[in-house]
Scaffold this motif. Sequence first.
Motif, PDB file in Angstrom:
ATOM      1  N   ILE A   1       0.849  -1.179   0.000  1.00  0.00           N
ATOM      2  CA  ILE A   1       0.000   0.000   0.000  1.00  0.00           C
ATOM      3  C   ILE A   1       0.891   1.237   0.000  1.00  0.00           C
ATOM      4  N   GLN A   2       0.571   2.178  -0.864  1.00  0.00           N
ATOM      5  CA  GLN A   2       1.303   3.445  -0.913  1.00  0.00           C
ATOM      6  C   GLN A   2       0.329   4.591  -0.700  1.00  0.00           C
ATOM      7  N   CYS A   3       0.467   5.283   0.431  1.00  0.00           N
ATOM      8  CA  CYS A   3      -0.414   6.413   0.752  1.00  0.00           C
ATOM      9  C   CYS A   3       0.391   7.714   0.666  1.00  0.00           C
ATOM     10  N   PRO A   4      -0.104   8.705  -0.035  1.00  0.00           N
ATOM     11  CA  PRO A   4       0.614   9.984  -0.126  1.00  0.00           C
ATOM     12  C   PRO A   4       0.650  10.680   1.220  1.00  0.00           C
ATOM     13  N   CYS A   5       1.717  11.431   1.495  1.00  0.00           N
ATOM     14  CA  CYS A   5       1.844  12.175   2.748  1.00  0.00           C
ATOM     15  C   CYS A   5       2.651  13.452   2.484  1.00  0.00           C
ATOM     16  N   ASN A   6       2.976  14.166   3.546  1.00  0.00           N
ATOM     17  CA  ASN A   6       3.818  15.372   3.452  1.00  0.00           C
ATOM     18  C   ASN A   6       3.298  16.407   2.467  1.00  0.00           C
ATOM     19  N   GLY A   7       2.001  16.573   2.388  1.00  0.00           N
ATOM     20  CA  GLY A   7       1.428  17.585   1.495  1.00  0.00           C
ATOM     21  C   GLY A   7       0.941  17.020   0.178  1.00  0.00           C
ATOM     22  N   LEU A   8       1.484  15.882  -0.235  1.00  0.00           N
ATOM     23  CA  LEU A   8       1.045  15.284  -1.493  1.00  0.00           C
ATOM     24  C   LEU A   8      -0.387  14.781  -1.372  1.00  0.00           C
ATOM     25  N   GLU A   9      -0.800  14.389  -0.155  1.00  0.00           N
ATOM     26  CA  GLU A   9      -2.168  13.911   0.024  1.00  0.00           C
ATOM     27  C   GLU A   9      -3.185  15.009  -0.278  1.00  0.00           C
ATOM     28  N   LYS A  10      -2.821  16.273  -0.001  1.00  0.00           N
ATOM     29  CA  LYS A  10      -3.721  17.390  -0.307  1.00  0.00           C
ATOM     30  C   LYS A  10      -3.854  17.579  -1.814  1.00  0.00           C
ATOM     31  N   ILE A  11      -2.739  17.418  -2.509  1.00  0.00           N
ATOM     32  CA  ILE A  11      -2.751  17.530  -3.973  1.00  0.00           C
ATOM     33  C   ILE A  11      -3.581  16.399  -4.572  1.00  0.00           C
ATOM     34  N   HIS A  12      -3.389  15.184  -4.068  1.00  0.00           N
ATOM     35  CA  HIS A  12      -4.153  14.030  -4.560  1.00  0.00           C
ATOM     36  C   HIS A  12      -5.646  14.205  -4.290  1.00  0.00           C
ATOM     37  N   SER A  13      -5.970  14.722  -3.092  1.00  0.00           N
ATOM     38  CA  SER A  13      -7.370  14.947  -2.750  1.00  0.00           C
ATOM     39  C   SER A  13      -8.000  15.964  -3.698  1.00  0.00           C
ATOM     40  N   ARG A  14      -7.246  16.994  -4.040  1.00  0.00           N
ATOM     41  CA  ARG A  14      -7.741  18.022  -4.959  1.00  0.00           C
ATOM     42  C   ARG A  14      -7.932  17.448  -6.368  1.00  0.00           C
ATOM     43  N   ILE A  15      -6.963  16.692  -6.850  1.00  0.00           N
ATOM     44  CA  ILE A  15      -7.075  16.086  -8.187  1.00  0.00           C
ATOM     45  C   ILE A  15      -8.240  15.100  -8.214  1.00  0.00           C
ATOM     46  N   ALA A  16      -8.365  14.292  -7.155  1.00  0.00           N
ATOM     47  CA  ALA A  16      -9.473  13.328  -7.075  1.00  0.00           C
ATOM     48  C   ALA A  16     -10.814  14.053  -7.078  1.00  0.00           C
ATOM     49  N   SER A  17     -10.887  15.167  -6.360  1.00  0.00           N
ATOM     50  CA  SER A  17     -12.128  15.944  -6.316  1.00  0.00           C
ATOM     51  C   SER A  17     -12.514  16.449  -7.699  1.00  0.00           C
ATOM     52  N   LEU A  18     -11.526  16.893  -8.471  1.00  0.00           N
ATOM     53  CA  LEU A  18     -11.789  17.371  -9.836  1.00  0.00           C
ATOM     54  C   LEU A  18     -12.184  16.223 -10.757  1.00  0.00           C
ATOM     55  N   LEU A  19     -11.511  15.090 -10.631  1.00  0.00           N
ATOM     56  CA  LEU A  19     -11.820  13.945 -11.488  1.00  0.00           C
ATOM     57  C   LEU A  19     -13.207  13.375 -11.192  1.00  0.00           C
ATOM     58  N   CYS A  20     -13.591  13.382  -9.911  1.00  0.00           N
ATOM     59  CA  CYS A  20     -14.880  12.799  -9.518  1.00  0.00           C
ATOM     60  C   CYS A  20     -16.067  13.668  -9.926  1.00  0.00           C
ATOM     61  N   ARG A  21     -15.794  14.858 -10.415  1.00  0.00           N
ATOM     62  CA  ARG A  21     -16.875  15.720 -10.914  1.00  0.00           C
ATOM     63  C   ARG A  21     -17.194  15.435 -12.384  1.00  0.00           C
ATOM     64  N   ILE A  22     -16.311  14.727 -13.042  1.00  0.00           N
ATOM     65  CA  ILE A  22     -16.506  14.431 -14.462  1.00  0.00           C
ATOM     66  C   ILE A  22     -17.486  13.263 -14.604  1.00  0.00           C
ATOM     67  N   LYS A  23     -18.486  13.438 -15.426  1.00  0.00           N
ATOM     68  CA  LYS A  23     -19.494  12.395 -15.642  1.00  0.00           C
ATOM     69  C   LYS A  23     -18.838  11.147 -16.215  1.00  0.00           C
ATOM     70  N   THR A  24     -19.255  10.011 -15.707  1.00  0.00           N
ATOM     71  CA  THR A  24     -18.718   8.734 -16.176  1.00  0.00           C
ATOM     72  C   THR A  24     -19.812   7.940 -16.873  1.00  0.00           C
ATOM     73  N   PRO A  25     -19.438   6.962 -17.685  1.00  0.00           N
ATOM     74  CA  PRO A  25     -20.439   6.145 -18.398  1.00  0.00           C
ATOM     75  C   PRO A  25     -21.350   5.387 -17.442  1.00  0.00           C
ATOM     76  N   ASP A  26     -22.532   5.050 -17.913  1.00  0.00           N
ATOM     77  CA  ASP A  26     -23.503   4.321 -17.089  1.00  0.00           C
ATOM     78  C   ASP A  26     -22.980   2.955 -16.658  1.00  0.00           C
ATOM     79  N   TYR A  27     -22.086   2.370 -17.457  1.00  0.00           N
ATOM     80  CA  TYR A  27     -21.604   1.033 -17.110  1.00  0.00           C
ATOM     81  C   TYR A  27     -20.707   1.028 -15.876  1.00  0.00           C
ATOM     82  N   LEU A  28     -20.179   2.196 -15.470  1.00  0.00           N
ATOM     83  CA  LEU A  28     -19.317   2.255 -14.287  1.00  0.00           C
ATOM     84  C   LEU A  28     -20.171   2.300 -13.031  1.00  0.00           C
ATOM     85  N   GLN A  29     -19.979   1.343 -12.133  1.00  0.00           N
ATOM     86  CA  GLN A  29     -20.776   1.234 -10.918  1.00  0.00           C
ATOM     87  C   GLN A  29     -20.022   1.684  -9.667  1.00  0.00           C
TER      88      GLN A  29
END
Length: 318
Positions: free
Chosen positions: A70-98
């Motif tokens: 398991i590799q978990c980001p730390c030392n500030g990188l977790e904030k960057i990852h959280s921000r990128i994830a937040s932006l990616l999760c706003r993008i509509k995905t196909p209906d087949y993705l559950q």
Amino acid sequence: MNRKRSKKLKIQTNGKSYTIKDSPLYRLRSKKKLANILKSDLNNLKKLRLDADNYHEFEDKGKGGKPRKIQCPCNGLEKIHSRIASLLCRIKTPDYLQSGKKGHSNVSNANVHLGSSCLLATDIKSFFPSTKRYMLFSFFFHSMECSADVADILSDLCTINGHIPTGSQISMPLAFWANSHMFDELYLLSVKHAVKMTVYVDDLTFSGDAVNKLFMSVTQRIITKHNQVMHPDKTKLYRGYESKLITGVVVKGDNLLVRNEQHKMLFSDVECWKAIKDIPSAINSNIAKKVIGRMHSMSVIDSKFKDKVRTLRISTAT
């Protein structure tokens, strides 16, 4: 060096949902603007692009008890990852993705295939580690149409040792987008043959009359073409009359059932609970919480376990 993990940050979508072309990352050509979008600065991003000291690495037991890294980001990188994830999760995905969607789960994934005739269940072997940096660069450069230098920075920020980390908030959404061409090609194959297809993280399920050994062979060929591997030990072709295991849920005809394995674990936990249920404050014990948690999980598939939770609470000492 391993660092102590900080409290996990939440993904913030703020109720936003838009097409990929409306993402702030789309056609991003300025490194300075990238830093602003990520709520950082270029010097900080330069430091965080390095693997060293920016991840907490450890081993955990995966399915079947096998150790996994398991590799978990730390030392500030977790904030960057959280921000990128937040932006990616706003993008509509196909209906087949559950996966990764509000109101969707492994149970809703299995529910799509109720009453299925033939069914193919498989998954992508080592999905996160096998999603390489070049796949991320291709996504940011070709799909998001970022400039090469911006795509380069994002690819470095989102990988460790040349692949997606296994324990980050970006892992699931970014793995999907980096492999979306593969999933889309599989979906087109399914539509062509009137087959239902769903994706739940790395699990793929196909059901319909046209699902047979030839369909499975073509599916494997497409996955291999996109530099992924269909897991040989987790691929099964079911006949119409068979009970089918889909993302941890048994589908039998038009019914969803709890796995026998789950019943056995619950039985074992209940036996432990019976030994302490009359002790004062037993309801607050770890074993009581474990039994209740397992029953709640099972009640999503079979509602009768909701009644069992109520019975347990009544019969356990407070």
